[in-house]
Scaffold this motif. Structure first.
Motif, PDB file in Angstrom:
ATOM      1  N   ALA A   2     -51.612 -30.740  23.151  1.00  0.00           N
ATOM      2  CA  ALA A   2     -50.892 -31.362  22.036  1.00  0.00           C
ATOM      3  C   ALA A   2     -49.979 -32.477  22.535  1.00  0.00           C
ATOM      4  N   VAL A   3     -49.288 -32.215  23.630  1.00  0.00           N
ATOM      5  CA  VAL A   3     -48.422 -33.245  24.205  1.00  0.00           C
ATOM      6  C   VAL A   3     -49.259 -34.433  24.685  1.00  0.00           C
ATOM      7  N   GLY A   4     -50.433 -34.133  25.265  1.00  0.00           N
ATOM      8  CA  GLY A   4     -51.317 -35.195  25.744  1.00  0.00           C
ATOM      9  C   GLY A   4     -51.802 -36.099  24.625  1.00  0.00           C
ATOM     10  N   THR A   5     -52.116 -35.513  23.465  1.00  0.00           N
ATOM     11  CA  THR A   5     -52.550 -36.351  22.336  1.00  0.00           C
ATOM     12  C   THR A   5     -51.426 -37.260  21.875  1.00  0.00           C
ATOM     13  N   GLY A   6     -50.179 -36.782  21.989  1.00  0.00           N
ATOM     14  CA  GLY A   6     -49.053 -37.632  21.618  1.00  0.00           C
ATOM     15  C   GLY A   6     -48.835 -38.759  22.600  1.00  0.00           C
ATOM     16  N   LEU A  45     -54.603 -45.673  17.855  1.00  0.00           N
ATOM     17  CA  LEU A  45     -54.962 -45.242  16.504  1.00  0.00           C
ATOM     18  C   LEU A  45     -55.297 -43.751  16.442  1.00  0.00           C
ATOM     19  N   THR A  46     -55.701 -43.160  17.567  1.00  0.00           N
ATOM     20  CA  THR A  46     -56.048 -41.733  17.558  1.00  0.00           C
ATOM     21  C   THR A  46     -54.826 -40.828  17.530  1.00  0.00           C
ATOM     22  N   VAL A  47     -53.656 -41.353  17.876  1.00  0.00           N
ATOM     23  CA  VAL A  47     -52.472 -40.502  18.022  1.00  0.00           C
ATOM     24  C   VAL A  47     -52.133 -39.715  16.749  1.00  0.00           C
ATOM     25  N   PRO A  48     -51.940 -40.355  15.587  1.00  0.00           N
ATOM     26  CA  PRO A  48     -51.578 -39.569  14.405  1.00  0.00           C
ATOM     27  C   PRO A  48     -52.637 -38.539  14.015  1.00  0.00           C
ATOM     28  N   VAL A  49     -53.917 -38.874  14.232  1.00  0.00           N
ATOM     29  CA  VAL A  49     -54.996 -37.945  13.861  1.00  0.00           C
ATOM     30  C   VAL A  49     -55.031 -36.747  14.809  1.00  0.00           C
ATOM     31  N   LEU A  50     -55.102 -37.019  16.113  1.00  0.00           N
ATOM     32  CA  LEU A  50     -55.206 -35.937  17.084  1.00  0.00           C
ATOM     33  C   LEU A  50     -53.922 -35.121  17.188  1.00  0.00           C
ATOM     34  N   LEU A  51     -52.769 -35.782  17.076  1.00  0.00           N
ATOM     35  CA  LEU A  51     -51.507 -35.056  17.165  1.00  0.00           C
ATOM     36  C   LEU A  51     -51.334 -34.123  15.975  1.00  0.00           C
ATOM     37  N   THR A  52     -51.735 -34.584  14.789  1.00  0.00           N
ATOM     38  CA  THR A  52     -51.677 -33.717  13.610  1.00  0.00           C
ATOM     39  C   THR A  52     -52.615 -32.527  13.764  1.00  0.00           C
ATOM     40  N   TRP A  53     -53.837 -32.797  14.272  1.00  0.00           N
ATOM     41  CA  TRP A  53     -54.815 -31.714  14.430  1.00  0.00           C
ATOM     42  C   TRP A  53     -54.338 -30.672  15.440  1.00  0.00           C
ATOM     43  N   THR A  54     -53.847 -31.113  16.600  1.00  0.00           N
ATOM     44  CA  THR A  54     -53.405 -30.161  17.619  1.00  0.00           C
ATOM     45  C   THR A  54     -52.143 -29.416  17.172  1.00  0.00           C
ATOM     46  N   THR A  55     -51.271 -30.088  16.433  1.00  0.00           N
ATOM     47  CA  THR A  55     -50.070 -29.412  15.934  1.00  0.00           C
ATOM     48  C   THR A  55     -50.445 -28.314  14.948  1.00  0.00           C
ATOM     49  N   ASN A  56     -51.364 -28.616  14.023  1.00  0.00           N
ATOM     50  CA  ASN A  56     -51.824 -27.596  13.078  1.00  0.00           C
ATOM     51  C   ASN A  56     -52.540 -26.458  13.808  1.00  0.00           C
ATOM     52  N   TRP A  57     -53.248 -26.795  14.869  1.00  0.00           N
ATOM     53  CA  TRP A  57     -53.942 -25.792  15.678  1.00  0.00           C
ATOM     54  C   TRP A  57     -52.932 -24.816  16.283  1.00  0.00           C
ATOM     55  N   LEU A  58     -51.862 -25.356  16.858  1.00  0.00           N
ATOM     56  CA  LEU A  58     -50.819 -24.506  17.425  1.00  0.00           C
ATOM     57  C   LEU A  58     -50.132 -23.682  16.342  1.00  0.00           C
TER      58      LEU A  58
END
Length: 314
Positions: free
Chosen positions: A53-57, A95-108
């Motif tokens: 999650a930190v990496g996606t950010g 551009l991937t940051v908001p998408v991947l960060l949201t996904w990994t945050t919801n995953w956690l």
């Protein structure tokens, strides 16, 4: 100006001539950043999932990569095509940051592993003065609590009473670190200097991520006002501008009364102050007592629910 000038060196032809290389560079950049962060996150003990999650950010790339690529282009180390690929890579990964960060945050969150700042508890109180000691005595039973002051005599008195007290300048990071600010959830500034209170609250939030910041604002001090609270996400203690000096004197000489009154209808802390203000007999609303007999600080952003009580001094 830099980004505009860099744009002149970008060619869209790479989408036809070097598309595979563009995709490969982008994937390697993303995997390297995300997987690399997760790998080096393991020694922290918080798990590889949080590391992802930190990496996606951190995956976003902006000025740094483009600046380095621009230098390489000017020195002739890379071609215009490679420069274009690096620029588009920086754009796509950002551009991937908001998408991947949201996904990994919801995953956690679904796994119950998402840590919220609000889970931090305990109080960091700036001011080992009589009011600070009074509040600390009320809060210490159920909360971690640390007092900070730059007055050696006040620090000695607080320590004698058994409080964890740090001597030092609150505007220095080492003082906050010694007070274990990273572990505490609420910062309360109780000095008569509004400017110091505001600067300390900003430091507590910006560098130590304390989620709740409550600041005393003096009614007759220039250069510091309640208008400065919103930008640092802070609230005013006592839900009003307050001159603390008379209260320091009253508490130190034990010439005050502690009173508790119930609330029947929901209202804000500010509304309660307006309804109960007495110019002849000033009051100082300090705590809200909930239905489970738990205390919390009385400040501007608080909502008082039916059945709760307000603890005030008179």
């Amino acid at each position: 100006m830099f980004f505009v000038s860099a744009g002149f060196n970008v060619t869209l032809d790479v989408f036809q001539t070097d598309l595979n290389l563009l995709i490969a560079v982008t994937l390697v950049a993303m995997i390297g950043k995300i997987a690399g962060t997760a790998l080096f996150y393991l020694p922290s003990g918080f798990g590889w999932r949080e590391g992802l999650a930190v990496g996606t950010g951190m995956n976003g790339r902006g000025a740094v990569e483009i600046i380095i690529a621009g230098i390489g282009l000017q020195m002739g180390i890379i071609t215009a095509e490679i420069f274009s690929i690096l620029v588009f890579m920086a754009i796509f990964t950002t551009l991937t940051v908001p998408v991947l960060l949201t996904w990994t945050t919801n995953w956690l969150k679904k796994r119950g592993e998402l840590v919220h700042q609000e889970t931090r508890d305990g109080y960091l109180i700036l001011g080992a003065n009589p009011l600070g000691i009074y509040m600390a005595e009320k809060l210490k039973a159920a909360n971690k609590l640390t007092l900070v002051d730059s007055n050696r005599e006040l620090v000695a008195i607080a320590r004698k009473k058994g409080f964890n007290t740090v001597y030092g300048n609150i505007l220095k990071e080492e003082t906050m670190e010694e007070a274990n600010a990273l572990e505490l959830g609420t910062f309360i500034a109780l000095t008569g200097n509004s400017e110091i209170n505001l600067l300390a609250a900003q430091l507590a939030g910006d560098l130590f991520y304390i989620p709740k910041k409550i600041v005393t604002v003096s009614p007759n001090e220039a250069g510091a006002d309640v208008d400065l609270l919103d930008p640092i996400n802070a609230s005013s203690m006592f839900a009003d501008k307050t001159n603390l000096t008379p209260w320091f004197q009253k508490i130190s000489s034990n010439q005050f009364q502690e009173k508790i009154v119930g609330v029947e209808t929901e209202l804000t802390a500010r509304e309660w102050i307006k309804e109960n203000r007495d110019e002849q007999n000033p009051i100082l609303a300090v705590f809200i007592l909930n239905t489970e007999e738990e205390l919390r600080a009385f400040h501007y952003k608080e909502i008082i629910s039916p059945g709760e009580k307000v603890v005030f001094l008179q």
